[in-house]
Scaffold this motif. Structure first.
Motif, PDB file in Angstrom:
ATOM      1  N   LEU A 124      44.154  28.231 -13.809  1.00  9.49           N
ATOM      2  CA  LEU A 124      43.848  27.334 -12.692  1.00  9.49           C
ATOM      3  C   LEU A 124      45.024  27.237 -11.723  1.00  9.49           C
ATOM      4  CD1 LEU A 124      41.966  25.280 -11.354  1.00  9.49           C
ATOM      5  CD2 LEU A 124      42.928  23.549 -12.861  1.00  9.49           C
ATOM      6  N   LEU A 129      44.907  28.651  -7.877  1.00  7.53           N
ATOM      7  CA  LEU A 129      45.077  27.760  -6.731  1.00  7.53           C
ATOM      8  C   LEU A 129      46.312  28.107  -5.903  1.00  7.53           C
ATOM      9  CD1 LEU A 129      43.909  24.289  -8.027  1.00  7.53           C
ATOM     10  CD2 LEU A 129      42.771  25.817  -6.430  1.00  7.53           C
ATOM     11  N   VAL A 147      38.782  22.500  -4.981  1.00  5.88           N
ATOM     12  CA  VAL A 147      38.856  21.509  -6.055  1.00  5.88           C
ATOM     13  C   VAL A 147      37.686  20.540  -5.973  1.00  5.88           C
ATOM     14  CG1 VAL A 147      40.187  19.550  -6.940  1.00  5.88           C
ATOM     15  CG2 VAL A 147      41.336  21.696  -6.401  1.00  5.88           C
ATOM     16  N   LEU A 184      34.913  20.454  -8.857  1.00  3.14           N
ATOM     17  CA  LEU A 184      34.690  19.236  -9.636  1.00  3.14           C
ATOM     18  C   LEU A 184      33.272  18.703  -9.468  1.00  3.14           C
ATOM     19  CD1 LEU A 184      38.058  17.311  -9.224  1.00  3.14           C
ATOM     20  CD2 LEU A 184      37.201  18.509 -11.235  1.00  3.14           C
ATOM     21  N   ILE A 240      36.429  25.279 -10.690  1.00  8.27           N
ATOM     22  CA  ILE A 240      37.324  25.275  -9.532  1.00  8.27           C
ATOM     23  C   ILE A 240      37.724  26.695  -9.162  1.00  8.27           C
ATOM     24  CG2 ILE A 240      39.603  24.551  -8.729  1.00  8.27           C
ATOM     25  CD1 ILE A 240      39.223  22.011 -10.470  1.00  8.27           C
TER      26      ILE A 240
END
Length: 73
Positions: free
Chosen positions: A3, A7, A37, A41, A55
């Motif tokens: 993650l 990102l 995000v 989510l 995500i």
């Protein structure tokens, strides 16, 4: 780890084609990361799937959407 890496890399790669300066790229990248995000989510909440992969998939979809060639008339 996936993650965090996703990102850091995917939003920056998505913003690269739309920015002229490093500041524009950083701001656009941050906006794309926040969007990924929120979408991830939301998908995690409504589809009952793990949040991290959701995500990453949202960020990857955003990346692929930015790579679609623009239509020329």
């Amino acid at each position: 780890i996936l993650l965090i890496t996703a990102l850091l890399i995917i939003p920056a790669a998505s913003a690269r084609g739309f920015s002229n300066t490093p500041v524009q790229m950083a701001l656009l990248s941050a906006g794309l990361a926040v969007t990924a995000v929120v979408v991830g989510l939301g998908a995690s909440l409504y589809q009952d799937i793990p949040a991290g992969p959701a995500i990453v998939v949202a960020a990857a979809l955003g990346f692929f959407l930015t790579r679609i060639p623009r239509l020329r008339y």
